[in-house]
Design an enzyme around this catalytic site. Structure first.
Site, PDB file in Angstrom:
ATOM      1  N   LYS A 120      -6.045  61.351  67.449  1.00 35.98           N
ATOM      2  CA  LYS A 120      -7.096  60.330  67.407  1.00 35.98           C
ATOM      3  C   LYS A 120      -7.697  60.162  66.019  1.00 35.98           C
ATOM      4  O   LYS A 120      -8.060  59.056  65.636  1.00 35.98           O
ATOM      5  CB  LYS A 120      -8.199  60.663  68.412  1.00 35.98           C
ATOM      6  CG  LYS A 120      -7.756  60.434  69.838  1.00 35.98           C
ATOM      7  CD  LYS A 120      -8.920  60.201  70.764  1.00 35.98           C
ATOM      8  CE  LYS A 120      -8.400  59.695  72.098  1.00 35.98           C
ATOM      9  NZ  LYS A 120      -9.439  59.507  73.080  1.00 35.98           N
ATOM     10  N   LYS A 203       1.718  57.596  74.633  1.00 41.60           N
ATOM     11  CA  LYS A 203       1.025  57.521  75.916  1.00 41.60           C
ATOM     12  C   LYS A 203       0.342  56.156  76.066  1.00 41.60           C
ATOM     13  O   LYS A 203      -0.196  55.619  75.105  1.00 41.60           O
ATOM     14  CB  LYS A 203      -0.035  58.633  75.925  1.00 41.60           C
ATOM     15  CG  LYS A 203      -0.836  58.750  77.189  1.00 41.60           C
ATOM     16  CD  LYS A 203      -1.881  59.847  77.059  1.00 41.60           C
ATOM     17  CE  LYS A 203      -3.182  59.368  76.461  1.00 41.60           C
ATOM     18  NZ  LYS A 203      -3.944  58.434  77.269  1.00 41.60           N
ATOM     19  N   LYS A 206      -6.200  53.363  77.049  1.00 41.77           N
ATOM     20  CA  LYS A 206      -7.104  52.216  77.096  1.00 41.77           C
ATOM     21  C   LYS A 206      -7.590  51.848  75.708  1.00 41.77           C
ATOM     22  O   LYS A 206      -8.007  50.718  75.483  1.00 41.77           O
ATOM     23  CB  LYS A 206      -8.265  52.466  78.074  1.00 41.77           C
ATOM     24  CG  LYS A 206      -9.174  53.624  77.790  1.00 41.77           C
ATOM     25  CD  LYS A 206     -10.310  53.630  78.806  1.00 41.77           C
ATOM     26  CE  LYS A 206     -10.264  54.803  79.745  1.00 41.77           C
ATOM     27  NZ  LYS A 206     -10.530  56.107  79.093  1.00 41.77           N
TER      28      LYS A 206
HETATM   29  P1  ATP Z   1      -8.662  56.913  75.384  1.00 45.30           P
HETATM   30  O1  ATP Z   1      -7.537  56.153  74.752  1.00 45.30           O
HETATM   31  O2  ATP Z   1     -10.027  56.379  75.064  1.00 45.30           O
HETATM   32  O3  ATP Z   1      -8.563  58.410  75.187  1.00 45.30           O
HETATM   33  P2  ATP Z   1      -7.357  57.199  77.915  1.00 45.30           P
HETATM   34  O4  ATP Z   1      -6.624  56.039  78.496  1.00 45.30           O
HETATM   35  O5  ATP Z   1      -6.569  58.296  77.288  1.00 45.30           O
HETATM   36  O6  ATP Z   1      -8.482  56.642  76.947  1.00 45.30           O
HETATM   37  P3  ATP Z   1      -9.160  59.108  79.133  1.00 45.30           P
HETATM   38  O7  ATP Z   1     -10.508  58.700  79.586  1.00 45.30           O
HETATM   39  O8  ATP Z   1      -9.034  59.837  77.845  1.00 45.30           O
HETATM   40  O9  ATP Z   1      -8.239  57.800  79.105  1.00 45.30           O
HETATM   41  O10 ATP Z   1      -8.474  59.959  80.278  1.00 45.30           O
HETATM   42  C1  ATP Z   1      -8.881  59.898  81.647  1.00 45.30           C
HETATM   43  C2  ATP Z   1      -7.840  60.532  82.532  1.00 45.30           C
HETATM   44  O11 ATP Z   1      -6.679  59.702  82.580  1.00 45.30           O
HETATM   45  C3  ATP Z   1      -7.365  61.915  82.072  1.00 45.30           C
HETATM   46  O12 ATP Z   1      -7.164  62.725  83.203  1.00 45.30           O
HETATM   47  C4  ATP Z   1      -6.061  61.621  81.395  1.00 45.30           C
HETATM   48  O13 ATP Z   1      -5.179  62.727  81.402  1.00 45.30           O
HETATM   49  C5  ATP Z   1      -5.540  60.492  82.272  1.00 45.30           C
HETATM   50  N1  ATP Z   1      -4.623  59.637  81.518  1.00 45.30           N
HETATM   51  C6  ATP Z   1      -4.916  58.934  80.405  1.00 45.30           C
HETATM   52  N2  ATP Z   1      -3.849  58.254  79.988  1.00 45.30           N
HETATM   53  C7  ATP Z   1      -2.848  58.570  80.857  1.00 45.30           C
HETATM   54  C8  ATP Z   1      -1.475  58.193  80.953  1.00 45.30           C
HETATM   55  N3  ATP Z   1      -0.947  57.371  80.064  1.00 45.30           N
HETATM   56  N4  ATP Z   1      -0.746  58.704  81.966  1.00 45.30           N
HETATM   57  C9  ATP Z   1      -1.283  59.540  82.879  1.00 45.30           C
HETATM   58  N5  ATP Z   1      -2.561  59.941  82.840  1.00 45.30           N
HETATM   59  C10 ATP Z   1      -3.340  59.460  81.847  1.00 45.30           C
HETATM   60 MG    MG Z   2      -7.622  59.914  76.349  1.00 46.11          MG
END
Ligand code: ATP
Ligand code: MG
Length: 341
Positions: A120, A203, A206
């Site tokens: 990040k 990955k 969002k």
């Molecule tokens: P950011 O990019 O702001 O980190 P994010 O999409 O990674 O957002 P988080 O809020 O960090 O979302 O993660 C919330 C949950 O969703 C966590 O349990 C994380 O492991 C899961 N998660 C996030 N992205 C994925 C993905 N691509 N596949 C499966 N699980 C995911």
């Molecule tokens: Mg995340």
């Protein structure tokens, strides 16, 4: 060792950041599994981790909206506030209070190994916030302030749960107690790591700058269709066995997504679609995704029409969560030797 507590009641905690709109990765890797755990009868606490979201800049109005929209996503996907405690992190100040104690337990060397910070912060680590670096210690506090024994997460959070265990073990050891549990990550199912639709080595997130890289839970049917149609793949048909996907990350990703949405094993999906070209598999995936996601996005939109009701539910969830968190924080202060009067 003085034993203050020897066994821990099974309890589930997990959180999602209101750092953008919910993605299909969050749904399949997290929320859908949170609902299964809720229905299994274990006590469940689910959080919108707003204190984590601000480790990178969030426009205040967006943060407010994203927090409510995330709450709407949880509710629309099946989190039931009469079965699970649903709240936002900043309304339970004990997270941040225990987080400080854990800042003093975690070691710099441990934190420097966290790959998410490296990902990040990127090339500009000197300019990253201190909060982004310290985030995993606050995450340990999110979990341990409830003595949570199980944390359903996506694969990307595995290292942070290991750190949580290290922090619990060091605290217990330093103070000669058995106070914090060794929390287990629960990383299960076909979609523990949903990949970007544009790049099978990244990955789905969002916060990815490219909207085409992800499916948002609020995307309409046409947008979902367009994104899946344009998703990166390769020219080969789907193989006969799973091994045939080993070197094909983009193809594997679409098969995983299909399996998770259909509640089937990856093997079953391969068996059913062996030999299919993406020209045929992608439309099947579009139909399935629209079928599963449209009811959730429709319900999210309905819930978003009444933000006061969302806020009321979050306040209620926070009050319930504090009933667990307050005595654990007080006991922690007591163990550390802080005067309470
Ligand atoms: P950011 O990019 O702001 O980190 P994010 O999409 O990674 O957002 P988080 O809020 O960090 O979302 O993660 C919330 C949950 O969703 C966590 O349990 C994380 O492991 C899961 N998660 C996030 N992205 C994925 C993905 N691509 N596949 C499966 N699980 C995911
Ligand atoms: Mg995340």
């Amino acid at each position: 060792m003085t034993e203050t507590e020897t066994s821990f009641t099974p309890r589930v905690f997990s959180g999602i950041q209101p750092s953008g709109g919910l993605t299909l990765g969050n749904y399949l890797g997290a929320i859908k599994r949170f609902v299964d755990m809720q229905e299994s009868g274990i006590q469940t606490l689910y959080c919108m981790v707003d204190l984590h979201a601000i480790t990178v800049w969030q426009d205040p109005a967006d943060l407010t909206r994203n927090t409510r929209e995330l709450a709407a996503g949880y509710l629309a996907a099946g989190i039931d506030p009469s079965k699970s405690m649903l709240f936002n992190q900043s309304q339970v100040p004990e997270h941040a209070q225990l987080g400080w104690i854990f800042n003093c337990v975690a070691r710099m060397g441990w934190m420097k190994r966290m790959t998410q910070f490296k990902d990040k912060a990127g090339k500009n680590a000197e300019n990253a916030s201190l909060g982004l670096f310290g985030y995993p210690a606050l995450m340990a506090a999110d979990i341990l302030i409830y003595h949570a024994t199980h944390v359903p997460v996506g694969e990307d959070q595995k290292q942070h749960i290991e750190l949580t265990r290290d922090i619990a073990a060091k605290f217990n050891h330093d103070f000669g107690v058995d106070f914090f549990p060794m929390t287990e990550p629960v990383i299960e199912g076909a979609a523990t790591r949903v990949m970007s639709l544009r790049d099978g080595s990244k990955k789905m997130s969002k916060s990815d700058p490219s909207d085409m890289s992800r499916i948002n839970m609020t995307d309409d049917a046409d947008t979902i269709a367009k994104k899946i149609r344009k998703a990166k793949t390769d020219p080969e048909p789907l193989p006969e066995t799973l091994d045939g996907l080993a070197e094909r990350p983009e193809a594997r990703n679409l098969v995983n997504i299909y399996a998770a949405l259909a509640d089937q094993s990856v093997e079953a999906v391969i068996a059913e679609h062996a030999g299919a070209q993406f020209g045929a598999f992608k439309p099947a995936l579009v139909d399935l995704a629209v079928d599963k996601l449209a009811p959730i996005s429709t319900e999210m939109a309905r819930l978003m029409n009444d933000p006061a009701e969302i806020d009321r539910l979050l306040g209620q969830g926070a009050a319930q969560a504090r009933e667990i968190a307050t005595p654990i924080l007080e006991k922690t202060y007591d163990i550390v030797g802080m005067v309470r009067s």
